[in-house]
Design an enzyme around this catalytic site. Structure first.
Site, PDB file in Angstrom:
ATOM      1  N   ASP A 266     -30.950  25.660  53.587  1.00 64.35           N
ATOM      2  CA  ASP A 266     -30.222  25.217  54.766  1.00 64.35           C
ATOM      3  C   ASP A 266     -29.526  23.906  54.438  1.00 64.35           C
ATOM      4  O   ASP A 266     -30.187  22.910  54.261  1.00 64.35           O
ATOM      5  CB  ASP A 266     -31.151  25.083  55.970  1.00 64.35           C
ATOM      6  CG  ASP A 266     -32.496  24.443  55.610  1.00 64.35           C
ATOM      7  OD1 ASP A 266     -32.959  24.545  54.469  1.00 64.35           O
ATOM      8  OD2 ASP A 266     -33.081  23.802  56.495  1.00 64.35           O
TER       9      ASP A 266
ATOM     10  N   GLU B 201     -35.583  14.599  46.492  1.00 70.89           N
ATOM     11  CA  GLU B 201     -35.547  15.980  46.960  1.00 70.89           C
ATOM     12  C   GLU B 201     -34.547  16.808  46.160  1.00 70.89           C
ATOM     13  O   GLU B 201     -34.756  17.985  45.884  1.00 70.89           O
ATOM     14  CB  GLU B 201     -35.149  15.919  48.433  1.00 70.89           C
ATOM     15  CG  GLU B 201     -34.930  17.208  49.115  1.00 70.89           C
ATOM     16  CD  GLU B 201     -34.173  16.994  50.429  1.00 70.89           C
ATOM     17  OE1 GLU B 201     -34.453  17.714  51.371  1.00 70.89           O
ATOM     18  OE2 GLU B 201     -33.297  16.103  50.502  1.00 70.89           O
TER      19      GLU B 201
END
Ligand SMILES: *[C@@H]1O[C@H](CO)[C@@H](O)[C@H](O)[C@H]1NC(C)=O
Ligand SMILES: *[C@@H]1O[C@H](CO)[C@@H](O)[C@H](O)[C@H]1NC(C)=O
Ligand SMILES: *[C@@H]1O[C@H](CO)[C@@H](O)[C@H](O)[C@H]1NC(C)=O
Ligand SMILES: *[C@@H]1O[C@H](CO)[C@@H](O)[C@H](O)[C@H]1NC(C)=O
Ligand SMILES: *[C@@H]1O[C@H](CO)[C@@H](O)[C@H](O)[C@H]1NC(C)=O
Ligand SMILES: *[C@@H]1O[C@H](CO)[C@@H](O)[C@H](O)[C@H]1NC(C)=O
Ligand SMILES: *[C@@H]1O[C@H](CO)[C@@H](O)[C@H](O)[C@H]1NC(C)=O
Ligand SMILES: *[C@@H]1O[C@H](CO)[C@@H](O)[C@H](O)[C@H]1NC(C)=O
Ligand SMILES: *[C@@H]1O[C@H](CO)[C@@H](O)[C@H](O)[C@H]1NC(C)=O
Ligand SMILES: *[C@@H]1O[C@H](CO)[C@@H](O)[C@H](O)[C@H]1NC(C)=O
Length: 619
Positions: free
Chosen positions: A342, A535
């Site tokens: 996403d 991340e």
């Protein structure tokens, strides 16, 4: 209960124009009275809407991660006592702020830190890393597990202190042999466990020799299946309508390979079967190609309202979409969140803009290749516990499913697997690392080495290997989404490396090593500079840096990044070495003699050339 229900429903019609979420009987919220005692606090209702309408917090996730100080019922009662039926736009902001402060605690304050009991100073696998600098770094990463450990109650997805202390919680706690888990992220907005992240965390924990912690994590995820019928996206009630890539069975496989713990496998197999059945029952669709039908898997949640943790973003991005199409838009956004990607141009009809998202029209190759692996692992694990009947059944299913993969996703012209579009019946032939998942999961005919070699050729042709920091998530340059160019993600780079490494082809294995080296070096350099693992990373620059894009800021401290690095450092323990840049610097500063300086430079340059083939991209 009906009082609360009625009020909550009527409120939705009294809100402002932009704000109206056009809600009616067909709304499917992310949690409700069937699965959560606090659904009208966190998944719908006037508090959620008011906090977001007034943008009380920059990050929508802030509010929904705040535990209530009292029971949900007392909290909602206090709300109505204070604000009555006031519509969210008319709730005074200062009164709202005071209310939140009075009735809620800080986000994540219900999570309790813990120390994994099986953590040791010097795990053998880490000590076997030859390069001293990388070994020291790996030990540092290994140390981070201690800070990622959070006490995890089986109902972490509940919120108030009352529930925390409920008898149900305590009985859950008793039935689980361990009350701890390693959270997927150390800091930032991701406080709770995340489903697919856990696979790479498990890979890292196994390198750290933390078998007991691994087992504890698996048990906790399995308890989700027992309780809710599937593994939710993450450990919060607002994730109860969507899952994430099915990695629980692979986690058990990795654990078993490391420990041979057959008793555990025997014990957990029924839960694994239950999880796979969820994907079968709730996430399949039938495709007709030619005169044959194929059953395939999709990311497809039912919820069709703004995601509570991204409420403002979902309302904002739906602006300009007609009211009757908004539920579909929100369903497609939440379904993309289920995929873990996403967001990405992969899910966009125009391959450019979020506005055209249509996840539920797409049949994703990575999910189907993972399901195929799940079958494969179940065949293996049932065989290990001596249940040959069941083992045979999965062998049969997998064999049929490999044929499906071939027929639906494989493009003979291009020699690669792609997502399939249900309406156009075309594959999306843009490059995404998801195409490589069949290689990672071994889901092609093993004797047909040509297939994997052609995929390798395809990747070369599109220039997938041409970036200095790793493999980017697509070649689509202007989407501004986080699962696109120029970001590289740990799970994707790791799956590509492993897929190539396990092939029988020396060239592919060599490329695996080179990507691993790039990825490790890039992560290392950013760590040196920022003191954090991130991340995602921008993989194209001469100097690697944390990635950007998407609906929230890039997060640091990351569990899956650490796990992937530890696994790669362990796999290539005697091969990956850092260029000798540091020793050269030391040499230069200490050398007073011109000759010594030149020698040092030569040594370091030669070292670098030998160690990194495409070093020039880097320095
Ligand atoms: C909360 O209120 C609802 C509706 O009044 C009621 O059905 C439910 O039992 C209450 N829950 C608790 C834990 O008191
Ligand atoms: C919220 O965002 C604004 C604008 O980006 C920024 O100025 C402010 O510091 C942020 N507030 C918090 C609490 O992060
Ligand atoms: C939940 O229970 C744990 C363990 O007893 C406790 O430490 C923690 O403070 C509790 N959380 C809340 C919000 O009461
Ligand atoms: C948990 O609940 C019991 C009974 O309701 C109470 O005696 C106990 O003090 C509570 N414990 C905590 C930590 O709140
Ligand atoms: C493993 O975990 C269990 C339960 O959490 C604990 O009782 C046991 O002592 C742990 N074993 C080791 C070797 O750490
Ligand atoms: C899966 O589908 C079944 C049958 O439609 C339904 O009863 C069940 O609630 C669904 N499970 C989940 C976790 O959504
Ligand atoms: C294939 O699926 C279609 C609906 O998608 C159905 O009409 C048809 O009967 C099915 N054919 C077979 C052979 O099952
Ligand atoms: C094999 O597994 C199936 C499904 O879990 C179970 O029903 C069956 O009893 C098992 N058979 C044996 C021999 O354990
Ligand atoms: C396979 O790739 C070719 C060549 O790019 C393309 O023309 C064709 O449409 C693709 N097949 C499918 C089913 O999309
Ligand atoms: C990738 O790099 C190779 C070798 O340097 C070069 O031949 C090829 O043209 C590049 N591919 C792309 C798509 O840029």
């Amino acid at each position: 209960m009906s009082a609360v229900h009625l009020v909550a429903a009527s409120l939705l019609f009294s809100t402002g124009a932009l704000w109206t979420t056009r809600v009616g009987a067909t709304d499917i919220h992310v949690c409700d009275e069937t699965n959560s005692p606090n659904w009208y606090i966190y998944c719908s209702g006037p508090i959620l809407e008011s906090v977001n309408y007034h943008a009380l917090f920059n990050d929508s996730k802030h509010y929904v991660d705040m535990p209530t100080k009292n029971s949900p019922n007392d909290t909602i009662k206090a709300w109505y006592d204070t604000f009555g039926q006031t519509a969210p736009p008319d709730v005074p902001e200062d009164k709202l702020r005071n209310f939140i402060e009075e009735y809620f605690s800080d986000p994540g304050s219900e999570l309790v830190n813990c120390t994994p009991v099986d953590w040791i100073e010097k795990p053998p696998k880490i000590m076997s890393i030859t390069d001293p600098t990388l070994r020291a770094w790996a030990l540092e990463l290994h140390g981070i597990w201690k800070h990622l450990c959070k006490q995890f109650w089986a109902n972490i997805v509940s919120k108030s202190s009352e529930e925390n202390n409920s008898s149900e919680c305590q009985s859950d706690q008793k039935s689980l042999s361990t009350p701890t888990a390693i959270l997927s992220m150390a800091s930032g907005r991701f406080r709770e466990f995340y489903y697919w992240d856990a696979y790479w965390i498990v890979k890292g924990l196994l390198v750290s020799g933390m078998y007991n912690s691994t087992r504890g994590m698996i048990i906790n995820l399995a308890s989700m299946v027992d309780k809710f019928g599937f593994v939710p996206n993450g450990g919060r009630v607002y994730y109860l309508q969507r899952s994430q890539p099915p990695m629980l069975i692979p986690m058990v496989y990795e654990y078993y390979e490391a420990t041979n713990d057959r008793e555990f496998v025997r014990h957990i197999l029924p839960t694994l079967v239950k999880e796979l059945n969820f994907w079968h029952t709730n996430r399949t669709t039938e495709l007709q190609i030619g005169n044959k039908n194929y059953t395939v898997f999709q990311y497809r949640t039912n919820s069709n309202v703004p995601r509570p943790e991204s409420f403002k973003e979902d309302v904002r991005t739906a602006h300009g979409i007609s009211d009757d199409l908004k539920p579909k838009f929100w369903q497609d956004k939440a379904s993309a969140a289920e995929s873990g990607w996403d967001f990405s141009t992969r899910w966009f009809q125009d391959h450019k803009t979020l506005y055209t998202i249509e996840t539920t029209k797409i049949v994703p190759i990575d999910l189907n290749a993972l399901i195929c692996w799940n079958y494969d692992i179940l065949e293996y694990l049932f065989e290990r516990v001596g249940n040959t009947t069941e083992s045979e059944i999965y062998r049969e299913i997998r064999s049929k499913f490999k044929n499906t993969l071939n027929k639906v996703f494989y493009n003979k012209t291009l020699g690669a697997w792609f997502d399939y579009h249900m309406d156009t019946k075309q594959q999306n032939i843009d490059f995404y690392p998801s195409s490589v998942v069949p290689l990672f999961t071994g889901c092609y005919h093993a004797l047909n080495q040509g297939k994997s070699e052609r995929l390798f050729q395809y990747m070369q042709n599109v220039g997938a290997f041409n970036f200095s920091g790793g493999i980017p998530t697509s070649m689509i340059k202007d989407s501004e989404e986080q699962w696109d160019f120029p970001n590289g993600w740990s799970p994707l780079n790791h799956m590509i490396i492993e897929g190539l490494r396990k092939s029988e082809n020396a060239q592919m294995q060599d490329q695996a090593y080179r990507i691993a080296k790039k990825w490790v070096e890039g992560n290392y350099r950013v760590f040196q500079k920022t003191k954090f693992m991130w991340e995602k990373y921008d993989v194209i620059g001469k100097v690697p840096r944390p990635g950007e894009g998407g609906e929230y800021h890039v997060q640091d401290g990351f569990g899956w990044t650490n796990g992937a690095i530890l696994d790669l450092l362990s796999t290539y323990n005697d091969r990956i070495k850092l260029p000798q840049a540091n020793s050269a610097a030391g040499c230069l500063s200490s050398g007073t003699n011109g000759l010594v300086m030149i020698l040092c430079l030569m040594v370091s340059t030669m070292g670098a050339v030998i160690l990194t083939q495409n070093n020039r991209d880097y320095y």
